[in-house]
Design an enzyme around this catalytic site. Structure first.
Site, PDB file in Angstrom:
ATOM      1  N   TYR A 215       0.875  -1.171   0.000  1.00  0.00           N
ATOM      2  CA  TYR A 215       0.000   0.000   0.000  1.00  0.00           C
ATOM      3  C   TYR A 215       0.911   1.219   0.000  1.00  0.00           C
ATOM      4  CZ  TYR A 215      -4.081  -2.887   0.844  1.00  0.00           C
ATOM      5  OH  TYR A 215      -5.099  -3.806   0.715  1.00  0.00           O
ATOM      6  N   CYS A 216       0.990   1.887  -1.131  1.00  0.00           N
ATOM      7  CA  CYS A 216       1.859   3.052  -1.325  1.00  0.00           C
ATOM      8  C   CYS A 216       0.994   4.290  -1.078  1.00  0.00           C
ATOM      9  CB  CYS A 216       2.402   3.011  -2.749  1.00  0.00           C
ATOM     10  SG  CYS A 216       3.553   4.323  -3.130  1.00  0.00           S
ATOM     11  N   ILE A 217       1.227   4.967   0.044  1.00  0.00           N
ATOM     12  CA  ILE A 217       0.291   5.972   0.549  1.00  0.00           C
ATOM     13  C   ILE A 217       0.952   7.343   0.665  1.00  0.00           C
ATOM     14  CG2 ILE A 217      -1.247   6.537   2.480  1.00  0.00           C
ATOM     15  CD1 ILE A 217      -2.036   3.941   0.954  1.00  0.00           C
TER      16      ILE A 217
END
Length: 159
Positions: free
Chosen positions: A125-127
């Site tokens: 999950y690249c947030i």
């Protein structure tokens, strides 16, 4: 009978959002912008705690699920609970990706990819840091997130 009331997470109206958020936070969460890689608040941040939606306070990610992916943005192997996020296809900019948004406030958070550590489920999950607020583990009770303290135990379970 003791019924625990589910905490409500709501989105503010546009005027309040513009008052409470920085220009970058507003553009990321409301206009689907992306902050610059490596030049953001939480990429290299590894203190114990949780990350919540900057707009609504929805609990999103645990620090113990955070890892250094080298992509320049905070990366997590999974959300705290799928009940606080939603995913949808994103074909913008000529790419095919899965966008991650907060469930109630509908804030743009980032994207999820299937190139994360295999031993942690294989997801990344690249947030955007601009979509997050960090709450330190020792402040969880004070900030109203004490229900997440048990998740820091060795045998934690997803909610």
């Amino acid at each position: 009978m003791n019924h625990k009331k589910e905490k409500e997470y709501k989105k503010l109206d546009t005027e309040k959002l513009k008052e409470n958020l920085t220009e970058l936070q507003y553009n990321v969460t409301q206009r689907n912008a992306t902050e610059k890689p490596f030049l953001n608040k939480y990429d290299k941040h590894f203190e114990d705690g949780i990350y919540v939606d900057i707009v609504s306070g929805e609990p999103l990610f645990l620090s113990i699920d955070k890892f250094n992916s080298g992509c320049g943005w905070p990366a997590f192997s999974k959300p705290i609970s799928r009940k606080y996020i939603k995913e949808r296809a994103d074909f913008s900019h000529g790419m095919s990706r899965i966008e991650v948004r907060s469930k109630n406030a509908d804030s743009h958070l980032g994207h999820v990819f299937n190139d994360g550590p295999i031993e942690n489920g294989g997801m990344r999950y690249c947030i955007n840091s601009a979509s997050l607020k960090f709450i330190a583990k020792d402040k969880l009770k004070e900030e109203g997130y004490e229900e997440f303290l048990p998740l820091f135990e060795k045998d934690k379970q997803e909610l």
